[in-house]
Design a protein around this motif. Structure first.
Motif, PDB file in Angstrom:
ATOM      1  N   GLY A  99      49.226  65.859 106.925  1.00 50.57           N
ATOM      2  CA  GLY A  99      49.929  64.718 106.330  1.00 50.57           C
ATOM      3  C   GLY A  99      49.160  63.430 106.532  1.00 50.57           C
ATOM      4  O   GLY A  99      47.972  63.437 106.849  1.00 50.57           O
ATOM      5  N   VAL A 100      49.851  62.325 106.337  1.00 47.57           N
ATOM      6  CA  VAL A 100      49.287  60.993 106.548  1.00 47.57           C
ATOM      7  C   VAL A 100      50.039  60.359 107.707  1.00 47.57           C
ATOM      8  O   VAL A 100      51.278  60.268 107.677  1.00 47.57           O
ATOM      9  N   TRP A 101      49.300  59.931 108.713  1.00 53.59           N
ATOM     10  CA  TRP A 101      49.926  59.486 109.958  1.00 53.59           C
ATOM     11  C   TRP A 101      49.388  58.131 110.384  1.00 53.59           C
ATOM     12  O   TRP A 101      48.194  57.913 110.450  1.00 53.59           O
ATOM     13  N   PHE A 102      50.311  57.252 110.718  1.00 61.06           N
ATOM     14  CA  PHE A 102      50.025  55.878 111.099  1.00 61.06           C
ATOM     15  C   PHE A 102      49.574  55.808 112.559  1.00 61.06           C
ATOM     16  O   PHE A 102      50.108  56.506 113.424  1.00 61.06           O
ATOM     17  N   LEU A 103      48.614  54.940 112.851  1.00 60.98           N
ATOM     18  CA  LEU A 103      48.252  54.536 114.211  1.00 60.98           C
ATOM     19  C   LEU A 103      48.275  53.020 114.218  1.00 60.98           C
ATOM     20  O   LEU A 103      47.568  52.385 113.429  1.00 60.98           O
ATOM     21  N   SER A 152      52.260  43.170 111.641  1.00 56.43           N
ATOM     22  CA  SER A 152      52.297  42.306 110.453  1.00 56.43           C
ATOM     23  C   SER A 152      50.928  41.717 110.140  1.00 56.43           C
ATOM     24  O   SER A 152      50.597  41.480 108.974  1.00 56.43           O
ATOM     25  N   TRP A 153      50.133  41.481 111.180  1.00 54.31           N
ATOM     26  CA  TRP A 153      48.804  40.893 110.990  1.00 54.31           C
ATOM     27  C   TRP A 153      47.732  41.935 110.676  1.00 54.31           C
ATOM     28  O   TRP A 153      46.588  41.573 110.429  1.00 54.31           O
ATOM     29  N   GLY A 154      48.081  43.233 110.728  1.00 54.00           N
ATOM     30  CA  GLY A 154      47.131  44.247 110.260  1.00 54.00           C
ATOM     31  C   GLY A 154      46.515  45.156 111.295  1.00 54.00           C
ATOM     32  O   GLY A 154      45.547  45.859 110.984  1.00 54.00           O
ATOM     33  N   LEU A 155      47.055  45.197 112.545  1.00 52.71           N
ATOM     34  CA  LEU A 155      46.467  46.035 113.579  1.00 52.71           C
ATOM     35  C   LEU A 155      46.995  47.467 113.405  1.00 52.71           C
ATOM     36  O   LEU A 155      47.894  47.913 114.122  1.00 52.71           O
ATOM     37  N   LYS A 156      46.421  48.171 112.424  1.00 52.53           N
ATOM     38  CA  LYS A 156      46.923  49.495 112.069  1.00 52.53           C
ATOM     39  C   LYS A 156      45.894  50.204 111.197  1.00 52.53           C
ATOM     40  O   LYS A 156      45.026  49.587 110.581  1.00 52.53           O
ATOM     41  N   MET A 157      45.988  51.537 111.166  1.00 56.60           N
ATOM     42  CA  MET A 157      45.158  52.370 110.298  1.00 56.60           C
ATOM     43  C   MET A 157      45.914  53.670 110.075  1.00 56.60           C
ATOM     44  O   MET A 157      46.997  53.881 110.623  1.00 56.60           O
TER      45      MET A 157
END
Length: 574
Positions: free
Chosen positions: A532-536, A545-550
């Motif tokens: 699947g597609v999984w968030f970190l 909110s500022w974008g610290l994610k992939m």
């Protein structure tokens, strides 16, 4: 011969699928209905309309046993788009129900509904559910309590009673207006007005003496406290005066028990502790208190939430129960990084025959992710209030994640990723520097909706490195769809030659959220066995909110139980 081999493989596939299906059916199905609605709530002498589930704040608890199927119909009766994340649930073959908006689903629009449907496999303990779009989880959250299978006991003494305790925040302001203003001006957002325990701020805040959580106990008993941090942006130290805890579980995984008189819990983390009450207390009331652990450069809610531990003495006259003169328990300094490190380093998996620690001993793919703050240039004809006239941003490997316009999982499943996301998220920083030394002059980050693609069953190691750009900070990083093993952590720059020699590959703690040390690093390992597609992402909502994610894209395996099923018919549309 070929046909015989084909028949044999068919039998293997069938029985593998049958075994998986049988394992999923050992429990019962539990049904819940979540009506997301506005409800007037008063705290700190201020009444405001907040987002709730079924009019409750905090929201209702989900209770299930390991092996049960949980079906939750979520109906959106508010003007905002909504999605619900079942934080920490593995979601094996049920990635459509994980919940982060624009990653695994489009949010549920006003007047629409969505049925979440997942089975709890191999987990027992405490987790939480919360909204996963914008800042709605400020009030949309509640506990997930996973009991052991029937006729199965805890690996610790059976408690007299179990009590969920959820830390949160109270905001007099509208949190959606707070983050929208921050994103517009580029400045850091305003902070909350109070912390709460089970929705109550406690007597240290103005106008809150009657809004105090009381934990009522009997002498000489053992209580299981299911502690959850649902606060938006703050790690919290917690203590009860003159009492100690025995930590027995973290993030729905049993740990080797250890005693402590102080807890640290980051947003998204859960910790189960045993509290043994005194046999002959000299007073019936004790303060409990929590306040933030904070190492960043910005503003934060520097207040303390308090509750009361109250003894019930039925066989003799009660002692004085007044809180006047009671001492607030001493808590570590706000920036108590050494206390935080000492506490987190004590966690170990049980790693026994019944609850093994299946740590990947070898690694197929290694990743090095820098995490931290940065900036975006100020748009023309606009005045920005971030660092040096810029806008605050946050990133991993200098990529600030941009939410796509439709759900990544749907785009991936139907092979329509063009214009939605790319699969070139960098394995290592494109421009290495001294991550914990003098920061570079250029703090600008790049924008993108980028993912990493990994084959099914790949063993993965990720080193998460805090950076000095715009200041060190402890970052609670959460991985969706997986638990991971924290095989190492330390301060300064990660040394790829020296530090792995000290990795714990025997009994490292298994979690879904880890506080990456301020000015340091954490190394995690997991096996990519869930397609699947999984968030970190960082679980500070402002950093999210500022974008610290992939995102990770885990490809299908060969067997039926290693493939992502098609989407449900009621999947929300963007």
């Amino acid at each position: 011969m070929a046909s015989s081999l084909s028949l044999f493989l068919s039998f293997i596939l069938f029985f593998s699928f049958f075994d998986f299906a049988l394992a999923q059916q050992t429990g019962i199905t539990r049904y819940y209905k979540f009506n997301v609605q506005l409800h007037n709530v008063t705290r700190l002498c201020k009444t405001k309309s907040i987002f709730t589930v079924n009019g409750k704040f905090p929201g209702p608890r989900i209770v299930a046993r390991e092996g049960d199927r949980v079906v939750v119909k979520v109906v959106n009766n508010v003007p905002n788009n909504v999605s619900i994340h079942w934080h920490g649930i593995r979601q094996l073959q049920s990635g459509w129900y994980d919940g982060p908006a624009y990653v695994t689903q489009c949010p549920i629009q006003t007047g629409q509904s969505y049925v979440y449907n997942f089975t709890i496999v191999g987990q027992r303990g405490t987790l939480l559910w919360h909204a996963h779009v914008s800042w709605l989880r400020a009030t949309l959250y509640g506990p997930i309590i996973i009991l052991p299978r029937k006729n199965t006991s805890y690996p610790f003494p059976k408690p007299h009673k179990e009590v969920p305790m959820i830390f949160g925040e109270w905001w007099n302001a509208d949190t959606e207006a707070v983050i929208n203003q921050s994103l517009q001006t580029g400045a850091g957002p305003n902070v909350s007005d109070a912390y709460t325990i089970n929705g109550l701020p406690g007597p240290l805040y103005n106008c809150s003496a009657n809004e105090t959580f009381k934990l009522k106990v009997k002498p000489g008993k053992t209580y299981l406290l299911r502690i959850i941090n649902a606060a938006l942006n703050d790690e919290l130290f917690f203590r009860i005066s003159n009492h100690t805890f025995t930590v027995v579980e973290a993030d729905a995984v049993y740990v080797k028990p250890f005693e402590t008189d102080i807890l640290l819990i980051a947003p998204g983390q859960t910790t189960n502790v045993l509290l043994k009450t005194k046999s002959n207390p000299t007073t019936t009331t004790f303060f409990m208190a929590a306040r933030p652990y904070f190492t960043g450069q910005g503003t934060f809610d520097n207040t303390t939430v308090a509750g009361i531990l109250e003894y019930k003495l039925p066989f003799r006259k009660s002692l004085n129960t007044s809180i006047n003169g009671l001492q607030i328990p001493t808590l570590p300094p706000i920036n108590g990084t050494s206390v935080a490190a000492n506490f987190s380093n004590r966690f170990r998996s049980l790693a026994n025959a019944q609850f093994p620690a299946n740590v990947p001993q070898t690694v197929d793919k290694k990743f090095f992710f820098t995490i931290g703050l940065g900036s975006h240039p100020c748009p023309k004809n606009q005045t920005c209030q971030g660092p040096n006239g810029t806008k605050f941003a946050a990133s991993m490997n200098n990529i600030s994640f941009v939410n796509p316009t439709t759900a990544m999982l749907q785009s991936y499943f139907f092979s329509k990723s063009n214009g939605i996301y790319t699969t070139d998220f960098p394995t290592f920083p494109s421009m290495p520097f001294n991550y914990t030394g003098t920061p570079p002059n250029n703090t600008h980050v790049s924008n993108g909706t980028k993912a990493v693609v990994i084959p099914f069953n790949t063993t993965v190691e990720v080193v998460l490195q805090d950076t000095s750009i715009l200041g060190f900070e402890s970052h609670p990083v959460h991985l969706h769809g997986y638990n991971f093993f924290v095989v190492g952590q330390g301060f300064g720059n990660f040394d790829p030659k020296r530090d792995p020699l000290n990795f714990n590959l025997v009994d490292p703690v298994e979690r879904n959220s880890i506080g990456v040390p301020s000015g340091g690093w954490a190394a995690i390992r997991f096996r990519a066995d869930n397609p699947g597609v999984w968030f970190l992402h960082c679980h500070f909502e402002v950093h999210l909110s500022w974008g610290l994610k992939m995102a990770w894209i885990v490809l299908d395996g060969d067997l039926p139980n290693q493939k992502l099923p098609p989407p449900p018919s009621d999947l929300p549309k963007c």
